[in-house]
Design an enzyme around this catalytic site. Structure first.
Site, short mmCIF file in Angstrom:
data_model
loop_
_atom_site.label_atom_id
_atom_site.label_comp_id
_atom_site.label_asym_id
_atom_site.label_seq_id
_atom_site.Cartn_x
_atom_site.Cartn_y
_atom_site.Cartn_z
N ASN A 147 -8.37 50.12 4.82
CA ASN A 147 -6.92 50.17 4.99
C ASN A 147 -6.33 51.28 4.13
O ASN A 147 -6.82 51.57 3.05
CB ASN A 147 -6.29 48.82 4.64
CG ASN A 147 -5.81 48.75 3.21
OD1 ASN A 147 -4.71 49.21 2.87
ND2 ASN A 147 -6.64 48.17 2.34
N PHE A 199 1.37 50.19 0.62
CA PHE A 199 2.39 49.29 0.07
C PHE A 199 3.60 49.20 1.00
O PHE A 199 4.76 49.28 0.57
CB PHE A 199 2.86 49.75 -1.31
CG PHE A 199 1.87 49.60 -2.42
CD1 PHE A 199 0.69 48.89 -2.27
CD2 PHE A 199 2.12 50.22 -3.65
CE1 PHE A 199 -0.23 48.77 -3.31
CE2 PHE A 199 1.22 50.10 -4.71
CZ PHE A 199 0.04 49.38 -4.53
N SER A 250 -4.59 50.34 -6.36
CA SER A 250 -4.70 50.67 -4.95
C SER A 250 -4.99 52.16 -4.78
O SER A 250 -4.38 52.99 -5.47
CB SER A 250 -3.40 50.33 -4.22
OG SER A 250 -3.42 50.86 -2.90
N ASN A 266 -4.16 53.88 -2.23
CA ASN A 266 -3.31 54.37 -1.14
C ASN A 266 -1.93 54.84 -1.57
O ASN A 266 -1.10 55.16 -0.72
CB ASN A 266 -3.18 53.28 -0.07
CG ASN A 266 -4.52 52.90 0.51
OD1 ASN A 266 -5.34 53.76 0.78
ND2 ASN A 266 -4.76 51.61 0.66
N THR A 267 -1.66 54.86 -2.87
CA THR A 267 -0.42 55.44 -3.40
C THR A 267 -0.81 56.58 -4.32
O THR A 267 -1.52 56.36 -5.32
CB THR A 267 0.39 54.39 -4.17
OG1 THR A 267 0.81 53.37 -3.26
CG2 THR A 267 1.62 55.02 -4.82
N LYS A 299 -4.49 44.15 -12.31
CA LYS A 299 -5.54 44.24 -11.31
C LYS A 299 -6.17 45.63 -11.36
O LYS A 299 -5.47 46.64 -11.31
CB LYS A 299 -4.98 43.98 -9.91
CG LYS A 299 -6.04 43.91 -8.80
CD LYS A 299 -5.44 43.41 -7.51
CE LYS A 299 -6.51 43.20 -6.44
NZ LYS A 299 -5.93 42.64 -5.19
N ASN A 310 -9.82 45.46 -6.90
CA ASN A 310 -9.12 45.94 -5.72
C ASN A 310 -10.15 46.52 -4.74
O ASN A 310 -11.36 46.36 -4.92
CB ASN A 310 -8.09 47.00 -6.13
CG ASN A 310 -6.85 46.99 -5.25
OD1 ASN A 310 -6.95 46.94 -4.03
ND2 ASN A 310 -5.68 47.05 -5.86
#
Length: 337
Positions: free
Chosen positions: A110, A114, A177, A179-180, A211, A240
């Site tokens: 994925n 967010f 994450s 993805n940022t 996390k 994560n």
């Protein structure tokens, strides 16, 4: 049949369709009926963070980003639900497609980014949930708003913490994450310290946790674990999603077509267990460690608990196992006692 239909749909569209059903399960009398079938054995009750969890097994952040299905997930038998990731500023996330199944690996890639309605909207929904007499233990996972520069990340996290911590059973600082842009750089101890201090103070009496990513070197994992203890955080979540693509069985062209993003599911299991053991060895016995990544069966969850996890979370296997997954886990755990 429903699961077969969903499996043929675009993964994100299928998730939204499933959430419609899960939201419906959250309303009376459906919630009570479903919970009567899925209720965990009382022997599974777990005390942690000053809370009582009906089961040590819960839903990881990412499944319910907007606090829309938490009560339905509780009705399906999960011991807790971690909502989010929530950002202070509402955002659409990355362009679609951004969610991809790797079926031979029972995994998902994925790069959602967010996508969520923002902290104000989440706070309103949490207020409604808190009025329920029977509800899930609710964790709230917060992240950096994409439009905020990394240099201003602390103030952005604090804004979310002040809004959401009073309505959460526990609060999670997500700095892991992939993805940022720039987010994972916040895991460097010298950067992480002031961020965690500020969020801890903003959270007040609400337990605050952090996390981390599985891709960190072992010594950095140990350093973050020790920092969390030093700062008086209530716990740590490991891990994560991963940016690694090592050892996958899915055809390389399929993996290449999916592109960048975090990998979750079965391929993450071995590293998640390694990180759990590293963290547990670095923290006191009473420090809460929540293990996330690659669990699918009751035996998987039991292995994490035996390795020192206080609680265990899952997400990706839900897409492959279906709506009775939590009940299967809980029954397996109860039988293994």
């Amino acid at each position: 049949m429903f699961r077969t239909v969903l499996a043929r749909m675009d993964p994100e569209t299928a998730h939204h369709a499933a959430m419609v059903v899960i939201r419906m399960l959250g309303f009376a009398p459906l919630a009570a009926i479903a919970r009567s079938v899925t209720r965990p054995d009382p022997a599974l009750r777990t005390e942690a963070l000053g809370l009582t969890f009906d089961s040590p097994f819960g839903v990881a952040a990412g499944f319910d980003k907007n606090v829309s299905g938490a009560q339905g997930l509780w009705a399906l038998g999960f011991g807790h639900v971690e909502v989010g990731t929530v950002t202070a500023i509402a955002q659409n996330g990355n362009p679609r497609p951004r969610l991809f199944r790797l079926v031979p690996d029972r995994a998902v890639i994925n790069r959602m980014g967010f996508n969520n309605a923002g902290a104000q909207a989440a706070a309103k929904r949490l207020q409604k949930l808190r009025r329920r007499h029977r509800r899930a233990v609710l964790g709230v996972n917060i992240g950096k708003s994409r439009v905020i520069d990394v240099a201003d990340a602390t103030a952005d996290y604090v804004r979310s913490a002040k809004l959401l911590a009073p309505l959460a059973d526990y609060l999670v600082v997500n700095v892991s994450s992939p993805n940022t842009p720039g987010l994972r750089g916040l895991q460097a101890v010298e950067t992480l310290r002031p961020l965690l201090e500020a969020v801890r103070d903003a959270a007040g009496a609400t337990p605050a946790l952090v996390k981390i990513a599985p891709d960190l070197p072992d010594d950095e994992i140990e350093a973050i674990a020790r920092l969390a203890v030093e700062l008086g955080l209530s716990g740590l979540l490991a891990t994560n999603t991963t940016i690694s693509r090592d050892g996958l069985r899915t055809a390389p062209p399929v993996i290449a077509a999916a592109g960048d993003g975090g990998l979750s599911g079965a391929p993450l299991a071995a590293r998640a267990l390694e990180v759990l053991r590293i963290v547990r060895a670095a923290v006191p016995a009473d420090f809460v460690v929540i293990s996330v990544g690659g669990v699918e069966t009751a035996a998987d969850v039991r292995a994490r608990l035996d390795a020192g996890a206080t609680l265990v979370q899952g997400y990706t296997a839900f897409l492959y196992r279906g709506p009775l997954w939590a009940r299967q886990i809980n029954r397996g755990l109860a039988q293994g006692r």
